[in-house]
Design an enzyme around this catalytic site. Structure first.
Site, short mmCIF file in Angstrom:
data_model
loop_
_atom_site.label_atom_id
_atom_site.label_comp_id
_atom_site.label_asym_id
_atom_site.label_seq_id
_atom_site.Cartn_x
_atom_site.Cartn_y
_atom_site.Cartn_z
N HIS A 1 9.80 3.07 -5.84
CA HIS A 1 8.44 2.66 -6.21
C HIS A 1 7.62 3.94 -6.38
O HIS A 1 6.72 4.23 -5.61
CB HIS A 1 7.80 1.79 -5.13
CG HIS A 1 8.50 0.49 -4.94
ND1 HIS A 1 8.37 -0.55 -5.82
CD2 HIS A 1 9.35 0.05 -3.98
CE1 HIS A 1 9.11 -1.59 -5.40
NE2 HIS A 1 9.71 -1.23 -4.29
N LYS B 1 -1.81 -8.71 -0.72
CA LYS B 1 -2.33 -9.09 -2.03
C LYS B 1 -2.72 -10.57 -2.04
O LYS B 1 -3.69 -10.97 -2.68
CB LYS B 1 -1.29 -8.81 -3.12
CG LYS B 1 -1.78 -9.14 -4.54
CD LYS B 1 -0.85 -8.56 -5.58
CE LYS B 1 0.35 -9.42 -5.83
NZ LYS B 1 0.07 -10.64 -6.58
#
Length: 905
Positions: free
Chosen positions: A149, A570
């Site tokens: 990532h 999130k």
């Protein structure tokens, strides 16, 4: 007031000031040479203006005005200049950490906090006995898992140049170099900076999976391979220091292992599959075998003992004779004058066997254990024949490496979304409505296939064939190489028992079998708030399912559950996420204990606070009682990999801190506090209030449009950050389809950092009203969970700049700006107020002056880049996002800001 061109540094960090000054001067000289004096003057003027703006708390308008309408090429160069400045600040700070560590080691009076000597001394003072420590070390398992990532993926060529600068600074840590030596070091650093300036920070092409494998391979083989034995030597020394007279010497077990997702993470990445899994396993195997070959070659040159001078174990001589018969060509190449050097002979033949492994030829080692046995044989002979100081040190280092890295280097996890499995099952079961079926009914239908009592039909669909190929590849790799290199099979978006049975059924169809069972450890990933809240019920049902329970028994009775920090934050905001993660660990432990199963948590942490980032050691010590118990598995992502493992000395410090924290959490966890039940009930309400505030914002009408306009998300989506697309599914869409990394990354880039604090202030204020401020203060002071959470939020608040964020917000237009930015600003102000109040501070980071200093060092470089990005973004969008030169400059700003802020994605 000090000179506006300088940033105040604490007196005890004066050497850091000198390094920053020296490197800054070199950068200035390099920019003047490469870009000209006028360019350098512009950079210096903007830097001074940025410092002045910070010191005087002036509006950002004047600084922004200087950075508007720049030509794209000039904006790109200016951004790279600022990025280069704070890159050397990053390097200087990392080297200063090495300097501080050496100062502690020299002082001798007290060990460095959080190191292994400090940890074992603390445990001894706490009354932890020798036997308890020995038993815990015997079951300690710490496994960092590296993932692809790269919100800050540094090219290997640039990593190598950074290493040059580090080595030059470290060589002069004591300031005792001669003028000639110092001049040579400066020349090397100038060369590294100049070549780095002439090298693109990233390729215009999206990195391939192989590129990402190579990137992680640098940290595993160039850094961790080298420091691993030093870690064990420090632990051995610390154990001896902490032991009482008469305590038996503790033989060190293998405490550390390493894992990776790179090449095996299929979730949302069509570039990962059976081919990349096989290629990654091959590449990692080759990398570690090459390291062993080189090290054994050095040992062969070192261990030149002659049998005429010193005794040698007859087993060493016999093993050499055996290998001569097996490997006649290699034996013939041994020089006759080396015949009386039994260690050298055996090591040379061991090299030949390893080359056979590398070439997949006959006579290679059957396993890393067989190689370790040969190394142990040499070690035992040395110890028995006056060789403790004649080679045993180096042999022991190789042994620790072989025991840790095996023939696989790092265990490769495989991950796939449960919905992909469901899609394949819908075709296999000829049931178009499969995904909509009741989860209990799904589990009942799948049980015979998972148990092997029935067989799924061969796949006729693309998804099914891809999955079959994956399981076939895992089976082939296991048969050929053993299972040491194969890690977990992780199920993203796992909601039910059926999602786990699906993997068993599909694995059987793909041929991943051994003695009639599926040789695979399966870990459901709990990602959303709902999944975390239902996690205990799911695990109870899973452990009660006869087919899966039989599978678990065959796998040793250890169940791993992965906890998702990113998507839960999130989904529900940081308060709801952190509390749900804390709660579910306690609940899952109770379920596992009742079922007689040992539970391991795999923490899916990112680099940013809203994705579980922050100081890992602090998080370990604040974990629920019993949740560590000697085991820590966690992801290392993005810029965190480079920060923690980019320099050997800091990688060693990271490993020490992690293992020390695990030992403390496992052996000396804080006693349960009678107030915790009341705190937990209060936290239920606080988390719910925080989630409500966060969801009210992101679910508000037009918020998605505001997010897409007020952040550079459209730039991030088009960047070549990794081999994986930024979205699950649709290219365009709402927040739900956007991955957590670009969601956090976008808010960080615009300097709002909203994902790490929105809802916190509102929830804390309401709690103060309902509980009373004294009760809330008591929680913040005495409860490690809340104290750690507030520390993390405080760090993000300190890195935010709402003045700059406001200018980004105006890109959304007057209406959306007026509707949403006041909510962000008010919540930021409220959160800052309550964080400071609960911490008893007037300013952010008063309790962490070193971090505050670090942020001050970077702001003069980050602020201009943010304002350049703002201007470029508006101009690029005005071209319907078609201007390639503007986009290229924008990409440079995104990379630069990410490196400067550090906790980004």
């Amino acid at each position: 007031m000090h000179d506006s061109r300088e940033v105040e540094i604490r007196p005890q960090d004066a050497p850091l000031r000198e390094d920053v000054r020296r490197l800054g001067a070199l950068v200035g000289e390099m920019l003047g040479e490469q870009m000209g004096a006028e360019f350098l003057d512009t950079v210096e003027a903007i830097r001074a203006a940025a410092i002045q703006r910070r010191e005087s708390a002036a509006p950002v308008d004047a600084l922004a005005g200087r950075l508007q309408a720049l030509a794209p090429v000039f904006a790109d160069a200016l951004t790279r200049a600022f990025s280069t400045y704070f890159h050397v600040v990053n390097v200087a700070e990392r080297v200063h950490r090495i300097r501080r560590r050496r100062a502690w080691q020299r002082a001798l009076a007290t060990p460095q906090p959080d190191g292994l000597h400090d940890t074992l001394a603390h445990l001894r003072e706490a009354g932890i006995g020798h036997a308890a420590l020995r038993d815990m070390l015997g079951r300690l398992r710490i496994e960092p898992v590296f993932t692809a990532h790269p919100t800050e993926a540094v090219r290997r060529s640039l990593l190598e140049k950074e290493q040059v600068i580090v080595r030059c600074l470290v060589a002069d840590l004591d300031g005792e170099q001669t003028p000639g030596e110092r001049a040579a070091g400066i020349a090397q650093m100038r060369m590294a900076l100049s070549v780095g300036w002439q090298t693109a920070e990233a390729s215009a092409l999206r990195p391939s999976v192989q590129d990402e494998v190579d990137h992680i391979g640098f940290y595993l083989s160039d850094v961790l391979y080298r420091v691993l034995p030093v870690f064990y030597e420090i632990l051995d020394d610390a154990l001896r220091d902490a032991a009482d007279a008469g305590d038996a010497v503790i033989e060190l077990p293998t405490l550390l292992r390493f894992g990776t997702w790179v090449g095996g993470d299929m979730d949302g990445n069509p570039n990962v599959g059976a081919e990349t899994i096989a290629a990654t396993l091959r590449a990692q195997r080759a990398l570690v075998l090459e390291r062993y070959l080189a090290e054994i070659g050095r040992l062969a040159r070192l261990l030149s003992q002659s049998s005429s001078r010193i005794g040698v174990d007859t087993r060493v001589i016999a093993r050499g004779a055996e290998y001569r018969q097996r490997l006649p060509l290699a034996a013939a190449a041994i020089r006759p004058r080396h015949a009386d050097m039994p260690y050298r002979v055996l090591l040379t033949l061991m090299q030949a066997r390893l080359r056979a492994n590398l070439d997949d030829a006959e006579h290679g080692y059957t396993s890393a254990d067989e190689l370790a046995a040969d190394v142990e044989l040499i070690g035992a002979s040395l110890r028995a024949h006056a060789g403790t100081h004649a080679g045993w040190f180096s042999v022991r280092r190789l042994l620790w490496r072989v025991r840790t890295f095996g023939f696989h280097l790092a265990r490769l996890d495989v991950r796939q979304d449960a919905r992909v499995h469901a899609q394949a099952l819908a075709v296999a079961l000829d049931d178009a409505q499969w995904s909509e079926r009741d989860a209990v009914a799904q589990a009942q239908r799948l049980a015979p296939f998972a148990a092997g009592a029935a067989q799924l039909p061969a796949p006729t669909d693309a998804a099914g064939r891809v999955l079959d190929a994956v399981f076939t590849t895992l089976g082939t790799a296991r048969s050929a190489r053993g299972d040491a290199g194969i890690g977990l099979y992780i199920i993203s978006m796992a909601h039910s028992v059926a999602d786990v049975l699906a993997v068993l059924a599909l694995a059987r169809r793909g041929g991943l079998l051994a003695d009639g069972a599926v040789p695979l450890d399966i870990a459901p990933l709990l990602e959303t708030i709902d999944d975390l809240q239902r996690g205990a019920d799911m695990l109870a049902a899973l452990l009660a399912e006869p087919v899966y329970r039989a599978h678990l028994v065959a796998r040793g009775g250890v169940q791993t559950v992965m906890l998702g920090y990113s998507d839960s934050a999130k989904d529900g905001g940081i308060l709801a996420s952190r509390w749900a993660l804390q709660r579910v660990q306690t609940q899952l432990l109770a379920v596992a204990a009742q079922a007689g199963v040992r539970l391991t948590f795999f923490h899916g942490r990112g680099g940013s606070v809203s994705r579980g980032g922050g100081k890992a050691t602090r998080a370990v010590l604040a974990a629920p009682p019993g949740s560590i118990d000697g085991r820590l598995r966690f992801t290392e992502q993005g810029e965190v990999v480079h920060r923690n493992y980019g320099i050997r000395a800091l990688a060693l410090r990271t490993l020490e801190q992690l293992s020390g924290a695990v030992l403390r959490a496992s052996l000396d966890a804080p006693r349960s506090d009678a107030r915790e039940s009341h705190w937990a009930a209060a936290m239920d309400a606080i988390a719910a209030d925080g989630q409500a505030a966060y969801r009210a914002l992101i679910e508000a009408q037009d918020f998605v449009a505001y997010f897409r306009a007020a952040t550079p998300i459209d730039v991030i989506e088009r960047m070549t950050l990794s081999s994986r697309p930024p979205r699950r599914g649709a290219v365009e869409g709402g927040i739900e389809s956007l991955r957590a990394i670009p969601w956090v990354f976008a808010w960080t880039q615009c300097r709002a950092g909203m994902t790490a604090w929105f809802g916190v202030g509102s929830a804390l204020q309401r709690a103060a009203h309902t509980l009373g401020e004294d009760a809330l203060l008591d929680m913040a002071r005495e409860w490690p969970f809340l104290r750690t959470l507030l520390d993390d939020v405080e760090m993000v608040l300190a890195k935010c700049d709402l003045d700059i964020a406001a200018r980004f917000s105006r890109l959304a237009g007057d209406d959306l700006h007026a509707r949403f930015f006041p909510r962000l600003r008010d919540e930021f102000t409220l959160t800052r107020h309550w964080v400071l109040r609960l911490k008893g501070s007037d300013e952010l980071l008063t309790g962490d002056p070193r971090l505050a200093q670090s942020i001050r060092l970077r702001n003069p470089y980050i602020d201009p880049m943010s304002l350049i990005q703002l201007d470029l973004l508006a101009r690029w969008r005005a071209t319907e996002r078609n201007d390639a030169a503007l986009f290229a400059a924008l990409v440079t700003t995104v990379n630069g800001i990410a490196q400067g802020l550090q906790n980004t994605g």
